[in-house]
Write a protein that holds these residues in place. Sequence first.
Motif, mmCIF file in Angstrom:
data_model
loop_
_atom_site.group_PDB
_atom_site.id
_atom_site.type_symbol
_atom_site.label_atom_id
_atom_site.label_comp_id
_atom_site.label_asym_id
_atom_site.label_seq_id
_atom_site.Cartn_x
_atom_site.Cartn_y
_atom_site.Cartn_z
ATOM 1 N N LYS A 39 0.843 -1.192 0.000
ATOM 2 C CA LYS A 39 0.000 0.000 0.000
ATOM 3 C C LYS A 39 0.880 1.244 0.000
ATOM 4 N N GLY A 40 0.472 2.243 -0.740
ATOM 5 C CA GLY A 40 1.210 3.490 -0.799
ATOM 6 C C GLY A 40 2.318 3.503 -1.833
ATOM 7 N N CYS A 41 2.579 2.377 -2.471
ATOM 8 C CA CYS A 41 3.617 2.299 -3.507
ATOM 9 C C CYS A 41 3.041 2.858 -4.808
ATOM 10 N N THR A 42 3.573 3.997 -5.251
ATOM 11 C CA THR A 42 3.023 4.627 -6.458
ATOM 12 C C THR A 42 3.320 3.808 -7.715
ATOM 13 N N LEU A 43 4.462 3.143 -7.767
ATOM 14 C CA LEU A 43 4.739 2.276 -8.917
ATOM 15 C C LEU A 43 3.746 1.118 -8.963
ATOM 16 N N CYS A 44 3.422 0.564 -7.793
ATOM 17 C CA CYS A 44 2.440 -0.525 -7.731
ATOM 18 C C CYS A 44 1.087 -0.037 -8.244
ATOM 19 N N GLN A 45 0.701 1.143 -7.836
ATOM 20 C CA GLN A 45 -0.573 1.702 -8.281
ATOM 21 C C GLN A 45 -0.583 1.916 -9.788
ATOM 22 N N SER A 46 0.563 2.294 -10.353
ATOM 23 C CA SER A 46 0.617 2.537 -11.792
ATOM 24 C C SER A 46 0.548 1.240 -12.591
ATOM 25 N N VAL A 47 0.862 0.108 -11.969
ATOM 26 C CA VAL A 47 0.795 -1.185 -12.647
ATOM 27 C C VAL A 47 -0.643 -1.745 -12.640
ATOM 28 N N GLU A 48 -1.505 -1.258 -11.755
ATOM 29 C CA GLU A 48 -2.872 -1.778 -11.654
ATOM 30 C C GLU A 48 -3.622 -1.775 -12.983
ATOM 31 N N PRO A 49 -3.615 -0.673 -13.758
ATOM 32 C CA PRO A 49 -4.323 -0.715 -15.047
ATOM 33 C C PRO A 49 -3.714 -1.725 -16.022
#
Length: 125
Positions: A39-49
């Motif tokens: 949680k809070g990892c911006t790279l992880c969030q960018s991989v979601e799509p």
Amino acid sequence: MAADTSTTADDRPVDLDTGDDLDAFLATHDVALVEFYTKGCTLCQSVEPVLGTVATATDVAVATVNPRTDLSLVEAYGVRSVPTLVLFVDGAPVDRLAEGFVGVERVLELIRTHAPERVPEDGTA
């Protein structure tokens, strides 16, 4: 949340909570892509799509799991950075991407290497 136990790939990533959930998910899918994230990892969030597109465009089950909810996952799967994407075939890890953000084509290339029949013939997502 418990793992989705369907035998076909889902149209979106499944969120898993524990190693037991991951084991159950892998037991019901012969080819699976799993993102280890925090949680809070911006790279992880960018991989979601990217993961959503891969789940929709291929016949590969896709899941996400936060190894901080089950620290045994860090050692079991050699998670040294996030996001880490691990491709499993018949329940065993066969390859990984741990290079930060990766696009759809890079993930499809990984899948094509180990399960080419799971990626559309036109090669696009």
